[in-house]
Design an enzyme around this catalytic site. Sequence first.
Site, PDB file in Angstrom:
ATOM      1  N   GLY B  51      -4.855 -62.022 -48.435  1.00 19.30           N
ATOM      2  CA  GLY B  51      -5.621 -60.971 -49.106  1.00 19.30           C
ATOM      3  C   GLY B  51      -6.457 -61.577 -50.215  1.00 19.30           C
ATOM      4  N   ALA B  55      -5.888 -59.085 -56.798  1.00 20.76           N
ATOM      5  CA  ALA B  55      -4.667 -59.875 -56.981  1.00 20.76           C
ATOM      6  C   ALA B  55      -4.748 -61.174 -56.194  1.00 20.76           C
ATOM      7  CB  ALA B  55      -3.451 -59.055 -56.556  1.00 20.76           C
ATOM      8  N   SER B 295     -14.986 -41.025 -59.318  1.00 20.83           N
ATOM      9  CA  SER B 295     -14.171 -41.589 -60.392  1.00 20.83           C
ATOM     10  C   SER B 295     -13.562 -40.524 -61.289  1.00 20.83           C
ATOM     11  CB  SER B 295     -15.015 -42.505 -61.255  1.00 20.83           C
ATOM     12  OG  SER B 295     -14.283 -42.837 -62.407  1.00 20.83           O
ATOM     13  N   ARG B 341      -3.018 -37.615 -62.914  1.00 22.48           N
ATOM     14  CA  ARG B 341      -3.494 -37.352 -61.562  1.00 22.48           C
ATOM     15  C   ARG B 341      -2.604 -36.423 -60.766  1.00 22.48           C
ATOM     16  NH1 ARG B 341      -5.669 -43.424 -60.110  1.00 22.48           N
ATOM     17  NH2 ARG B 341      -7.544 -43.177 -61.354  1.00 22.48           N
ATOM     18  N   GLU B 436      -1.330 -53.982 -55.333  1.00 24.25           N
ATOM     19  CA  GLU B 436      -0.834 -52.720 -54.782  1.00 24.25           C
ATOM     20  C   GLU B 436       0.245 -52.947 -53.715  1.00 24.25           C
ATOM     21  OE1 GLU B 436      -3.971 -50.201 -53.308  1.00 24.25           O
ATOM     22  OE2 GLU B 436      -2.609 -48.571 -52.791  1.00 24.25           O
TER      23      GLU B 436
END
Lengths: 258, 649, 254
Positions: B51, B55, B295, B341, B436
């Site tokens: 990936g 990160a 956003s 959220r 994540e």
Amino acid sequence: MSHVLKNLTVKVWRQDGPTAKGNFETHVIDSITDEASFLEMLDVLNERLIADGKEAVVFDHDCREGICGTCSLMINGQAHGPQRATTTCQLHMRSFKSNDTIVIEPWRAGAFPIVKDLMVDRSAFDRIVESGGYITSPTGGAPDANLIPVPKPVADASMDSAACIGCGACVAACPNGAANLFVGAKIAHLNLLPQGQAERFKRAEAMVDTMDEHFGSCTNHGECSAACPKEISLDVIALMNKDYRSAKFKNRKELSRN
Amino acid sequence: MTMLEDRSTTNAKLNSKVPAGALADKWDTFKANAKLVNPNNKRKFKVIVVGTGLAGASAAATLAELGYQVDAFTFHDSARRAHSIAAQGGINAAKNYQGDGDSVSRLFTDTIKGGDFRSREGNVYRLAQVSVNIIDQMVAQGVPFAREYGGLLDNRSFGGAQVSRTFYARGQTGQQLLLGAYQQLSRQIGLGGVRLFNRCELVDVVVIDGRAAGIVTRDLLTGQVTSHAAHAVVLATGGYGNVYFLSTNAMNCNVTAAWRAHRRGAYFANPCFTQIHPTCIPQADETQSKLTLMSESLRNDGRVWVPKNADETRPAHQIPEEDRDYYLERLYPSYGNLAPRDISSRAAKRLVDRGQGVGPLKNGVYLDFSAAINRLGRNVVEERYGNLFEMYERIAGENPYQVPMRIYPATHYTMGGLWVDYELQTTIPGLYAAGEANFSDHGANRLGASALMQGLADGYFVLPYTISNGLAPLLNKSVPGTDHPEFKRVEAEARDRYQAYINVKGTRSPDYFHRELGKIIWDYCGMERDRNGLEKAISEIPALYDEFKKDLRVTGTGEGVNQTLEKAGRVDDFFQLGMLMCKDALTREESAGGHFRVEYQTAEGEAQRDDENYCHVAAWEWTGDANNATRHEEQLSFETLQLATRSYK
Amino acid sequence: MATSTAPVREPVTATAAASRTRKPFLLDLYGTAVGKKYAMAVSGIALMGFVLFHMIGNLKMYFGAADLNEYAEFLKKLLYPLAPKESVLWILRLGLIGMLALHLHAAWSLTMLNRRARPVRYQSARDYQEASLASRSMRLSGIVVFTFIVWHLLDLTFGVVNTIGADGDFVRAEVYANVVRSLDRWPVALFYVVANLLLGLHLSHGVWSIFQSLGWNNPRFNAWRIAFARGFAAIVVIGNVSFPVAVTLGIVSV
């Protein structure tokens, strides 16, 4: 609010591999809502191809939000299709009418060889960045962020250029297959910032030299900027030209490089 | 607390390894005691990073700078395309540049509280500590963050915080941060420190003698399956939000890497902790392939409302103030439109369920900027949100300067992921998970602008220290190479698996199954869950999965590019994950953050945690049967903070 | 799954490790497309200067034969007696020939580069957004203008294609008479007009392009760059086209 488009003729480029001979394949989409995005229209087509036991049309796409730069496609002779400042994935069918013929081709450039169908290899862009499209700052050694003030207009101008998504529409649209807008944007992003000054000229020289190995030359048509989904200005090309020239004329010793 | 300890399953693998001592000293203690690898010896170690998002790219670049041999893998054509790029709003850091009372401990408190006390104190404190280094690092790399006229960095505020600590680059913060990390990675590729395998997907993890020995990948251009051995493997492969089919994730985001690691022995933690983002563009039609997030920063200036009357037919601007329900401001006066959220999402869902939704399908709520435009002027609003407004107009076909946006919650982020200890190491030694992909620092709910922070913290400032600690004991010891029979066995298994998808020759495409699976998960394991629904899902998913195995149709061959085949492999893993998610949701008999069980709510309809029984991480062990995983618990203890009910009123 | 026969793709690494050898700096600059564009811009400026002054000088035609011939004589005697007759003129001519050669060489090699940059053309029709007639016809207009220059030299400098004067002879010093006699032939006048219109087209894009290629870019004057290019092209075209028109209409005659 939404309405349905009928009888769309879609001519899509099919090509088995980089060296295979390709051709247009014609499909008819009987009806599709205009709320669908362009790529959703291709999804629908692909579902049908699979249902018919045929191979789905290969095309690059990912975020479908117009930011990752993965999607491409030459649609009716325009990179990313008819809507300005819009990537293919953000193009919606409301840009078309019933009975339209839609011609879809891959990006074409020597530096972007076709992988399959509509998918091309844009790694030449990465080679350019690898050659100098960065600020050398190994992890851990950075000073406090506010020690480097950046005047707002400078930060804004840098951000304008940094908005580039690396989709390659500029190359695809350029009659010469040049990548000056892409390279200019990266150079402008970094060379405008105070942090980028140490490597300013080395960067310009290295990136332009690498660009030259892959792409055509700029004749200032302006097609790149018109096709750019992020509306990057031709000004970045002028800045790149200036910095490249300066790089050649600068005293190398003063810049501590050879 | 004794009660909690009684419930814990003794499992030596779930040792969080958080250093002892005061919270503020833990990371320093770790760094002071971590084993180091001498600079000349670093090149003897190979590290695989899968990936190249925030990160992955930051870890790969930093490890290469330190001198390790790094092999980086991405299934994209370029390392710059990872979905980190789509994060819009910003990145948190406890810089306190605004002098508004921010500090490391406040960011820590906000994150723990925002995560509804389901995250590990030690990890979260470290995250808050290194947040300040991230901003320094990214500015040095040339990220064009927004500035004040004096040239200093500007901040905005975000949901779940009462200070302005969010750094941003227009509405493209994720893009700019990713490009920064990508550029640093590119430099290392150019210099030869990193070998990049692009268009190459991880299809399995190889574990030999209990230790991660490497990975098996499938080249997406040629279909070739190959092995790669290393001393350590980092999975930075993102979240699994696409299990819902419709989510704000990119089309190619998938759980395969994490899931394959799980099947090889890595515990999967809190899979039911998924985040539904309140501000997405509502679904418009049946062909919809994904949802687009607007956003959260929009909630700084936009006011959320619905008509008071469910039968309202007037267009928004004709509805007078007294007929509007600004429900977030009404229900949560102190946070108002910036309520976290999960809370904002559920509030929207309830109103839409009650028939007060807006838009042609009555599936949204208004996010209205008319007050902000009147107060600040159109120019200021355009400066702050111009690109978001344009994006909205492109997708929805309406001009948000004139009519209010329509928004609705959508899956956006997954807090759950591979269980990792303080060193970000999974339960398979030598296998690390970052960003994540791990179950991470967000507990049951992530605050806005914290995903970018965590991805970069893991990659730049945590892994480089913890990996050397893990590698040092391996110096001059031989590790299995790709000629080891286990590599060959796993390779063959992977080849067979992909050939099997082609061999089914059924009638339905992978997308069909994905869509059907997504509907089940969304309906029963979405914004609100209950026992009946979850049990229903747990019985329906295996049936659909059986159909998948019998009726899948993948056209084309396994050689060369075949996106249908790629998709089939990913959907297969989503099925198995989906079962685990529902099981996790069923067994967590409380409501916490993004996990809202209707059976467990207060009289006012807020989430009701059960700290006595569920103040733990649920870490699942693969048993060979997707529907029959074993649940383990890592108890969470809060030494610094008092367990408290979240209140944003 | 059958084992694929395709070669294993190698990872990408050390792409920037090779050090390049550097040529002497001007050649080094000229070695890349950006450098060649720089050369095109610099030579373009020289050629712009030439077409402008050539046009201005020729305006002397409107003051009669004596003025124009005297101007021609003046050019030969530039810096005379400090420098021998025609020496400065030849330096200028050689400079111009050099600039023209550079302009042509850069144009030719960039064209080749651009061909290589898109070996397979688009198979469907392009829908250009910004590229103008001028920008897309630079090669054509350049070739026609170059052909015109060659012919123009043969006509009025060497007199090779200008032998139909009153006495059938070309007299070099009789500049005025040569011009008028030549332009009195309608095909010549037409060619002259067409070539100059194409020159104008070439300039209208080329002059703007110079700013870009040299990196002369500033928000303060960006808006003026295209206006300047078009204005410059217009002045040159109006001046030059007026000559054949004036001769054809009999405003200027022997």
